[in-house]
Design a protein around this motif. Structure first.
Motif, PDB file in Angstrom:
ATOM      1  N   TRP A 187       1.154   4.104  -3.009  1.00 12.22           N
ATOM      2  CA  TRP A 187       0.969   5.555  -2.834  1.00 12.22           C
ATOM      3  C   TRP A 187       2.126   6.320  -3.476  1.00 12.22           C
ATOM      4  O   TRP A 187       1.912   7.346  -4.148  1.00 12.22           O
ATOM      5  N   GLU A 231      -5.643   0.116   6.761  1.00  5.38           N
ATOM      6  CA  GLU A 231      -6.306   1.023   7.686  1.00  5.38           C
ATOM      7  C   GLU A 231      -6.037   2.486   7.364  1.00  5.38           C
ATOM      8  O   GLU A 231      -6.943   3.320   7.348  1.00  5.38           O
ATOM      9  N   GLN A 232      -4.763   2.796   7.076  1.00 10.09           N
ATOM     10  CA  GLN A 232      -4.389   4.185   6.766  1.00 10.09           C
ATOM     11  C   GLN A 232      -3.194   4.194   5.827  1.00 10.09           C
ATOM     12  O   GLN A 232      -2.350   3.300   5.868  1.00 10.09           O
ATOM     13  N   THR A 270      -1.665  -1.560   8.536  1.00 13.46           N
ATOM     14  CA  THR A 270      -2.661  -2.630   8.560  1.00 13.46           C
ATOM     15  C   THR A 270      -2.846  -3.054  10.017  1.00 13.46           C
ATOM     16  O   THR A 270      -2.196  -2.535  10.913  1.00 13.46           O
ATOM     17  N   ALA A 283       0.829  -1.218   0.000  1.00 16.54           N
ATOM     18  CA  ALA A 283       0.000   0.000   0.000  1.00 16.54           C
ATOM     19  C   ALA A 283       0.857   1.260   0.000  1.00 16.54           C
ATOM     20  O   ALA A 283       0.536   2.252  -0.679  1.00 16.54           O
ATOM     21  N   PRO A 290      -4.399   6.329  -2.224  1.00 17.82           N
ATOM     22  CA  PRO A 290      -4.431   5.323  -1.155  1.00 17.82           C
ATOM     23  C   PRO A 290      -5.143   4.050  -1.609  1.00 17.82           C
ATOM     24  O   PRO A 290      -6.073   4.102  -2.411  1.00 17.82           O
ATOM     25  N   LEU A 291      -4.699   2.923  -1.111  1.00 16.99           N
ATOM     26  CA  LEU A 291      -5.380   1.650  -1.312  1.00 16.99           C
ATOM     27  C   LEU A 291      -6.230   1.342  -0.087  1.00 16.99           C
ATOM     28  O   LEU A 291      -5.793   1.548   1.042  1.00 16.99           O
ATOM     29  N   SER A 292      -7.439   0.826  -0.305  1.00 15.36           N
ATOM     30  CA  SER A 292      -8.240   0.363   0.825  1.00 15.36           C
ATOM     31  C   SER A 292      -8.043  -1.134   1.064  1.00 15.36           C
ATOM     32  O   SER A 292      -8.211  -1.632   2.174  1.00 15.36           O
ATOM     33  N   ILE A 293      -7.652  -1.842  -0.007  1.00 17.14           N
ATOM     34  CA  ILE A 293      -7.379  -3.279   0.060  1.00 17.14           C
ATOM     35  C   ILE A 293      -6.081  -3.547  -0.694  1.00 17.14           C
ATOM     36  O   ILE A 293      -5.915  -3.075  -1.821  1.00 17.14           O
ATOM     37  N   PRO A 316      -7.231  -5.632   4.283  1.00 13.86           N
ATOM     38  CA  PRO A 316      -7.681  -4.243   4.459  1.00 13.86           C
ATOM     39  C   PRO A 316      -6.524  -3.342   4.912  1.00 13.86           C
ATOM     40  O   PRO A 316      -5.718  -3.733   5.766  1.00 13.86           O
TER      41      PRO A 316
END
Length: 370
Positions: free
Chosen positions: A22, A48-49, A62, A18, A28-31, A46
């Motif tokens: 970026w 998280e941020q 994560t 992730a 951003p990736l959510s998954i 998932p």
């Protein structure tokens, strides 16, 4: 049915994926998709941020999900910091805060082979030719969680390990896993009258190296009580209990499910046996206040070296004999087989996989098994 989850390396890799995403796309990736390699499947993790910290640096977070397992890393955050570099290897992996150091490997971060491979292979696919990154894995809660594990006993300090040989976290502490262990026990009990119970992989590995027939080895994880009773019901005549001293000594205190979430008592058991052996009060206190069973053993070894005494053998021989007695008492109290009770012997080893002591019964069993 118990739910499996993923091991810590998978979440570390997802965070790194992730963060690199970026840096490349400023999105951003959510998954994050992670190729687990072992097994050959894709995990959707998932995120998280995600945050860009500069033009060349990004951070993603994560959160661990080991499934239905009594795992102290459940819900702990895992951070990955990814930075562009100009020179050197394409991917350099570092351990940040909360990743343990390996005392036996020049303080290298405790990021083991599977985690290294997982990160290298997943991130390499995202790099263009000539691009280079540094990945720093951070476990903000790792240092505090580590004091509740046996990591230090195996030479990993100041944090947790990214350990494992697979991406799947099997719920070893759940009843479903006990059913798997019982099935293996039933199979081997039908073929052998003598079996060797090993709590974990260290015991299995050492037992094989000592020449014990692998077909007579049974993994129990923390389920020693139910497995002992099952063996007795199945007609097993002799069981050799083979384990790391910090785990196996719990049986001397009547603790037959050895997961630390359920019960501990190691320092009380050690201190009590030291007192019975006649150790001085100050040394008993030092043993009792030791952070780990390994530290307590080290203290006893230092006393032996300084005074020419034999405290390690006295204390641990008594513990081993107590394990044998308590194990057979446990079987007797839970068995329906009348007066016949499976004979138990115990061998305890240290973090270097060196045998500390064998009970008298264990010595006899080893002559049969090797």
């Amino acid at each position: 049915m118990s739910r499996s989850g993923y091991t810590l390396p998978v979440f570390a890799c997802a965070a790194a994926v992730a963060a690199l995403h970026w840096l490349r796309d400023r999105q951003p990736l959510s998954i994050a998709s992670v190729d687990l390699i072992e097994p050959a499947q894709i995990a959707e993790i998932p995120i998280e941020q995600v945050a860009g910290l500069s033009e060349n640096t990004a951070l993603a977070i994560t959160r661990s999900d080991p499934g239905d397992n009594l795992d102290l890393t459940k819900d702990t955050p895992i951070w990955a910091l990814v930075e562009w570099r100009e020179a050197g290897e394409p991917i350099i992996i570092k351990g940040g805060e909360g990743i343990g150091r390996q005392l036996s490997a020049d303080d290298k971060p405790a990021i083991y082979a599977y985690a290294q491979r997982l990160l290298q292979e997943n991130l390499q696919r995202m790099l263009a030719p000539g691009e280079k990154i540094t990945v720093t894995i951070i476990l903000p809660e790792g240092r505090s969680l580590a004091v509740r594990t046996s990591n230090s006993a195996f030479g990993v300090v100041e944090g947790l390990s990214l350990l494992g040989t697979t991406g799947i976290s099997q719920p070893l502490s759940t009843p479903d896993q006990l059913a798997v262990f019982r099935a293996e026990l039933q199979n081997k009990a039908s073929r052998f009258e003598s079996l060797v119970f090993c709590i974990g992989e260290n015991g299995l590995d050492l037992a094989r190296k000592l020449g014990i027939n692998p077909e007579q080895l049974v993994k129990t994880a923390n389920w020693l009580g139910p497995m002992l009773v099952e063996a007795d019901v199945l007609g097993v005549k002799e069981i050799l209990l083979f384990g790391y001293h910090g785990k196996l000594m719990k049986l001397a205190g009547g603790i037959f499910h050895t997961h630390h979430y359920l019960a501990d008592g190691r320092r009380e058991i050690l201190a009590a046996h030291c007192a019975i052996a006649g150790l001085k009060s100050l040394d008993i206190q030092a043993v009792f206040n030791s952070a780990t069973a390994e530290a307590a053993l080290t203290h006893l070894k230092s006393l032996d070296a300084a005074t020419g005494s034999d405290w390690v053998n006295k204390v641990y021989s008594a513990i081993a004999e107590t394990i044998d007695v308590r194990s057979q008492e446990y079987i007797q109290s839970h068995s329906e087989s009348g007066t016949r009770v499976t004979v138990c012997g115990s061998i305890l080893f240290d973090r270097d996989r060196q045998i500390i002591v064998k009970s008298k019964t264990a010595g006899l069993l080893m002559r049969k098994l090797c």
